[in-house]
Motif scaffolding. Structure first.
Motif, mmCIF file in Angstrom:
data_model
loop_
_atom_site.group_PDB
_atom_site.id
_atom_site.type_symbol
_atom_site.label_atom_id
_atom_site.label_comp_id
_atom_site.label_asym_id
_atom_site.label_seq_id
_atom_site.Cartn_x
_atom_site.Cartn_y
_atom_site.Cartn_z
ATOM 1 N N GLY A 1 -3.577 7.431 -7.140
ATOM 2 C CA GLY A 1 -4.553 6.418 -7.544
ATOM 3 C C GLY A 1 -5.329 6.780 -8.802
ATOM 4 O O GLY A 1 -6.309 6.133 -9.156
ATOM 5 N N ILE A 2 -4.890 7.850 -9.498
ATOM 6 C CA ILE A 2 -5.576 8.266 -10.733
ATOM 7 C C ILE A 2 -5.205 7.305 -11.872
ATOM 8 O O ILE A 2 -6.044 6.906 -12.663
ATOM 9 N N TYR A 3 -3.948 6.946 -11.950
ATOM 10 C CA TYR A 3 -3.485 5.932 -12.910
ATOM 11 C C TYR A 3 -2.923 4.743 -12.141
ATOM 12 O O TYR A 3 -2.618 4.860 -10.957
ATOM 13 N N SER B 1 3.450 -2.616 -5.255
ATOM 14 C CA SER B 1 2.077 -2.084 -5.319
ATOM 15 C C SER B 1 1.250 -2.750 -6.420
ATOM 16 O O SER B 1 0.084 -3.082 -6.214
ATOM 17 N N GLU B 2 1.893 -2.954 -7.572
ATOM 18 C CA GLU B 2 1.189 -3.549 -8.717
ATOM 19 C C GLU B 2 0.640 -4.938 -8.362
ATOM 20 O O GLU B 2 -0.416 -5.330 -8.834
ATOM 21 N N GLU B 3 1.346 -5.658 -7.509
ATOM 22 C CA GLU B 3 0.928 -7.010 -7.149
ATOM 23 C C GLU B 3 -0.158 -7.025 -6.086
ATOM 24 O O GLU B 3 -1.028 -7.891 -6.101
ATOM 25 N N LYS C 1 1.935 2.913 -2.079
ATOM 26 C CA LYS C 1 2.393 3.956 -1.166
ATOM 27 C C LYS C 1 1.840 5.274 -1.708
ATOM 28 O O LYS C 1 1.846 5.431 -2.924
ATOM 29 N N PRO C 2 1.386 6.242 -0.984
ATOM 30 C CA PRO C 2 1.469 6.346 0.478
ATOM 31 C C PRO C 2 0.204 5.887 1.215
ATOM 32 O O PRO C 2 0.010 6.292 2.350
#
Ligand SMILES: [Mg+2]
Length: 231
Positions: free
Chosen positions: A58-60, A149-151, A156-157
């Protein structure tokens, strides 16, 4: 059927990502007159792995990839402007979107499982690339829904990524869910976080026991047998 809901990763699970990555980089660099060889590819892969690990943490986000994809790997000064550099960097996505190299055992697996259970795509990949390749390969029709994920703004995870899917699909019995993927950090860890069964596909490598994996297989035909147990 042992499972009703199957969550399937895309890259290096259904699609041969290494092959697509290599072809895409080579095409892009050729178009721009930049040298490309195995040494560069190895450097790129090391850099890219770190980027994706930071995306999982979740950093980028995948939106940062345009800027960071070739950071320190190509000389940004050689481009007329920063916009030009970004266009070059995003050109990789265009190339990749056209490269649906599928593994030979992917379609037979989807054919056998289709109609017997609900199959979902779960991927952290770039939205445009994933939709293009699913369509180009004809794989899109096998899936009840595609979770990118982008949407959904979760990746994940994270447990929340899976909880989002459970809510969307009204899934209440987690014992009937299994995730199939190649990555320990996103797929297997994700499955663990979500409390569902995990199955890792390990291609061309020796299988080492791992506590994150309930099952480890070397081909997708084994996955069919696993899921259809009791049929
Ligand atoms: Mg993968």
């Amino acid at each position: 059927m042992k499972f009703d809901h199957i969550f399937i990763d895309i890259d290096d699970t259904l699609f041969d990502f290494s092959k697509a990555e290599r072809a895409s980089l080579e095409n892009l660099f050729n178009k721009h007159g930049l040298p490309f060889d195995d040494e560069f590819l190895a450097k790129y892969r090391k850099h890219n792995l770190k980027l994706w690990q930071n995306i999982e943490r979740g950093i980028y986000t995948t939106a940062d990839l345009s800027e960071l994809r070739f950071d320190t790997l190509v000389d940004k000064e050689r481009f007329d402007s920063h916009e030009e550099y970004l266009r070059f960097s995003n050109g990789y996505i265009d190339e990749l979107a056209c490269c649906p190299f599928v593994f030979d055992d992917a379609k037979p697996m989807l054919d056998k499982l289709y109609g017997k259970c609900n199959m979902y795509i779960v991927t952290n990949g770039v939205t445009r690339v994933q939709y293009n390749r699913l369509k180009a390969s004809g794989f899109d029709k096998y899936f009840k829904k595609i979770f990118i994920s982008e949407e959904i703004g979760l990746q994940k995870p994270l447990k929340k990524f899976f909880e989002y899917i459970f809510r969307e699909e009204n899934i209440t019995d987690k014992s009937r869910c299994i995730i199939l993927g190649d990555s320990l950090t996103s797929d297997m860890q994700g499955g663990r976080n979500a409390g569902i069964t995990t199955c890792r596909i390990v291609r061309n490598k020796k299988i080492e026991p791992n506590s994150l994996c309930d099952y480890q297989i070397t081909g997708l035909d084994e996955f069919v047998s696993l899921v259809m147990q009791g049929e």
